[in-house]
Design a protein around this motif. Sequence first.
Motif, PDB file in Angstrom:
ATOM      1  N   ARG A  47     -10.771   5.289   9.310  1.00  0.00           N
ATOM      2  CA  ARG A  47     -11.292   3.912   9.382  1.00  0.00           C
ATOM      3  C   ARG A  47     -10.356   2.878   8.774  1.00  0.00           C
ATOM      4  NH1 ARG A  47     -16.774   3.607   6.548  1.00  0.00           N
ATOM      5  NH2 ARG A  47     -16.604   1.470   7.279  1.00  0.00           N
ATOM      6  N   TRP A  48      -9.418   3.322   7.937  1.00  0.00           N
ATOM      7  CA  TRP A  48      -8.575   2.375   7.193  1.00  0.00           C
ATOM      8  C   TRP A  48      -7.104   2.444   7.614  1.00  0.00           C
ATOM      9  CZ3 TRP A  48     -12.915   0.696   5.889  1.00  0.00           C
ATOM     10  CH2 TRP A  48     -13.903   1.482   5.302  1.00  0.00           C
ATOM     11  N   GLU A  49      -6.785   3.252   8.593  1.00  0.00           N
ATOM     12  CA  GLU A  49      -5.386   3.508   8.953  1.00  0.00           C
ATOM     13  C   GLU A  49      -5.097   3.127  10.406  1.00  0.00           C
ATOM     14  OE1 GLU A  49      -2.645   5.140   7.212  1.00  0.00           O
ATOM     15  OE2 GLU A  49      -3.892   4.419   5.567  1.00  0.00           O
ATOM     16  N   PRO A  50      -3.824   2.817  10.714  1.00  0.00           N
ATOM     17  CA  PRO A  50      -3.435   2.653  12.122  1.00  0.00           C
ATOM     18  C   PRO A  50      -3.567   3.989  12.855  1.00  0.00           C
ATOM     19  CG  PRO A  50      -1.657   1.979  10.628  1.00  0.00           C
ATOM     20  CD  PRO A  50      -2.715   2.615   9.797  1.00  0.00           C
ATOM     21  N   VAL A  51      -3.688   3.931  14.163  1.00  0.00           N
ATOM     22  CA  VAL A  51      -3.643   5.154  14.960  1.00  0.00           C
ATOM     23  C   VAL A  51      -2.210   5.675  14.871  1.00  0.00           C
ATOM     24  CG1 VAL A  51      -3.867   6.111  17.278  1.00  0.00           C
ATOM     25  CG2 VAL A  51      -5.490   4.373  16.473  1.00  0.00           C
ATOM     26  N   ARG A  52      -2.075   6.929  14.497  1.00  0.00           N
ATOM     27  CA  ARG A  52      -0.750   7.527  14.290  1.00  0.00           C
ATOM     28  C   ARG A  52      -0.465   8.580  15.345  1.00  0.00           C
ATOM     29  NH1 ARG A  52       1.241   4.689   9.713  1.00  0.00           N
ATOM     30  NH2 ARG A  52      -0.290   4.726   8.054  1.00  0.00           N
ATOM     31  N   PRO A  53       0.802   8.740  15.736  1.00  0.00           N
ATOM     32  CA  PRO A  53       1.143   9.842  16.641  1.00  0.00           C
ATOM     33  C   PRO A  53       0.995  11.175  15.902  1.00  0.00           C
ATOM     34  CG  PRO A  53       3.129   8.721  15.898  1.00  0.00           C
ATOM     35  CD  PRO A  53       1.952   7.926  15.374  1.00  0.00           C
ATOM     36  N   THR A  65      -7.433  -5.302   2.346  1.00  0.00           N
ATOM     37  CA  THR A  65      -8.281  -4.192   2.760  1.00  0.00           C
ATOM     38  C   THR A  65      -9.090  -4.621   3.976  1.00  0.00           C
ATOM     39  OG1 THR A  65     -10.291  -4.783   1.539  1.00  0.00           O
ATOM     40  CG2 THR A  65      -8.602  -3.566   0.323  1.00  0.00           C
ATOM     41  N   VAL A  66      -9.397  -3.672   4.849  1.00  0.00           N
ATOM     42  CA  VAL A  66     -10.344  -3.956   5.915  1.00  0.00           C
ATOM     43  C   VAL A  66     -11.608  -4.495   5.232  1.00  0.00           C
ATOM     44  CG1 VAL A  66     -11.690  -2.918   7.779  1.00  0.00           C
ATOM     45  CG2 VAL A  66      -9.340  -2.175   7.385  1.00  0.00           C
ATOM     46  N   VAL A  67     -12.246  -5.492   5.825  1.00  0.00           N
ATOM     47  CA  VAL A  67     -13.327  -6.194   5.120  1.00  0.00           C
ATOM     48  C   VAL A  67     -14.468  -5.294   4.664  1.00  0.00           C
ATOM     49  CG1 VAL A  67     -12.858  -8.476   6.084  1.00  0.00           C
ATOM     50  CG2 VAL A  67     -14.419  -6.947   7.273  1.00  0.00           C
ATOM     51  N   ASP A  68     -14.699  -4.168   5.321  1.00  0.00           N
ATOM     52  CA  ASP A  68     -15.805  -3.303   4.885  1.00  0.00           C
ATOM     53  C   ASP A  68     -15.345  -2.100   4.055  1.00  0.00           C
ATOM     54  OD1 ASP A  68     -14.630  -2.026   7.038  1.00  0.00           O
ATOM     55  OD2 ASP A  68     -16.511  -1.405   7.955  1.00  0.00           O
ATOM     56  N   ASN A  69     -14.134  -2.146   3.518  1.00  0.00           N
ATOM     57  CA  ASN A  69     -13.647  -1.069   2.655  1.00  0.00           C
ATOM     58  C   ASN A  69     -13.995  -1.400   1.197  1.00  0.00           C
ATOM     59  OD1 ASN A  69     -12.295   0.934   1.277  1.00  0.00           O
ATOM     60  ND2 ASN A  69     -10.427   0.773   2.486  1.00  0.00           N
ATOM     61  N   LEU A 118      -4.404  -6.665  10.812  1.00  0.00           N
ATOM     62  CA  LEU A 118      -3.661  -5.449  11.140  1.00  0.00           C
ATOM     63  C   LEU A 118      -4.405  -4.659  12.212  1.00  0.00           C
ATOM     64  CD1 LEU A 118      -2.690  -4.091   7.591  1.00  0.00           C
ATOM     65  CD2 LEU A 118      -1.194  -5.249   9.228  1.00  0.00           C
ATOM     66  N   HIS A 119      -3.640  -3.899  12.985  1.00  0.00           N
ATOM     67  CA  HIS A 119      -4.224  -3.040  14.016  1.00  0.00           C
ATOM     68  C   HIS A 119      -4.582  -1.714  13.358  1.00  0.00           C
ATOM     69  CE1 HIS A 119      -4.588  -0.959  17.920  1.00  0.00           C
ATOM     70  NE2 HIS A 119      -4.959  -2.165  18.312  1.00  0.00           N
ATOM     71  N   ILE A 120      -5.850  -1.547  13.047  1.00  0.00           N
ATOM     72  CA  ILE A 120      -6.365  -0.406  12.290  1.00  0.00           C
ATOM     73  C   ILE A 120      -7.405   0.327  13.123  1.00  0.00           C
ATOM     74  CG2 ILE A 120      -7.660   0.257  10.208  1.00  0.00           C
ATOM     75  CD1 ILE A 120      -4.823  -0.748   9.581  1.00  0.00           C
ATOM     76  N   ASP A 121      -7.316   1.636  13.171  1.00  0.00           N
ATOM     77  CA  ASP A 121      -8.285   2.474  13.885  1.00  0.00           C
ATOM     78  C   ASP A 121      -8.542   1.957  15.300  1.00  0.00           C
ATOM     79  OD1 ASP A 121     -10.023   4.626  14.257  1.00  0.00           O
ATOM     80  OD2 ASP A 121     -11.724   3.592  13.327  1.00  0.00           O
ATOM     81  N   GLY A 122      -7.465   1.528  15.967  1.00  0.00           N
ATOM     82  CA  GLY A 122      -7.550   1.163  17.377  1.00  0.00           C
ATOM     83  C   GLY A 122      -7.916  -0.264  17.699  1.00  0.00           C
ATOM     84  N   ALA A 123      -8.049  -1.140  16.689  1.00  0.00           N
ATOM     85  CA  ALA A 123      -8.404  -2.540  16.970  1.00  0.00           C
ATOM     86  C   ALA A 123      -7.817  -3.447  15.881  1.00  0.00           C
ATOM     87  CB  ALA A 123      -9.916  -2.708  17.022  1.00  0.00           C
ATOM     88  N   TRP A 124      -7.654  -4.721  16.239  1.00  0.00           N
ATOM     89  CA  TRP A 124      -7.224  -5.709  15.243  1.00  0.00           C
ATOM     90  C   TRP A 124      -8.395  -5.968  14.303  1.00  0.00           C
ATOM     91  CZ3 TRP A 124      -2.324  -6.522  14.656  1.00  0.00           C
ATOM     92  CH2 TRP A 124      -1.476  -6.296  15.726  1.00  0.00           C
TER      93      TRP A 124
END
Length: 187
Positions: free
Chosen positions: A38-44, A138-142, A164-170
Amino acid sequence: MTDLSHPLTAGVHLRPAMLDDAVSFAEALTRSRAYMKRWEPVRPEAFYTPEGQTRRLTALLADRDAGRAMPWVLADADESVVGAMTLAAIELGPFRNARLGYWIDVDRAGRGLATAAVGRVCEDARDRLGLHRVEAGTVVDNAASQRVLTKSGFEVIGTAPRYLHIDGAWRDHRMFQRILHDGPPQR
């Protein structure tokens, strides 16, 4: 490079990151992947391998050597990685600022490690790097990460929409800062 190495709690210390940490980083990030999603970019997929972490650490250590970043690990008694702290985008001159990022292994979360480590990193930023300010978002709900920052002396300075683009969305982020000192720049 700093020679910082500090005990944080029984069995965990904060020390500079090394290239030799790649395997341990891959293991900890893989173990914590679902927890941090929930707090990270999508990673390869390659990001979660020792080779992927070797590439990431090589770049990060090059940034450290150029004065642009300071990466640390939280390590247990066996030197296994159980978290990380990074000061990135270090700017000197009249700004004397850096951005803080961090994570804690899923098996160690909620035990005060992040708060202790953030405090140590801010001390190092002030005393060794001569920085005036550290910022973090931080993402607003973290809420957990926001508690870490608040306990560590950071104050909310606003919200950055679609930061930031986190967990598949801005994602919107709550932005924080900690003023480390109000003296003139030393270097």
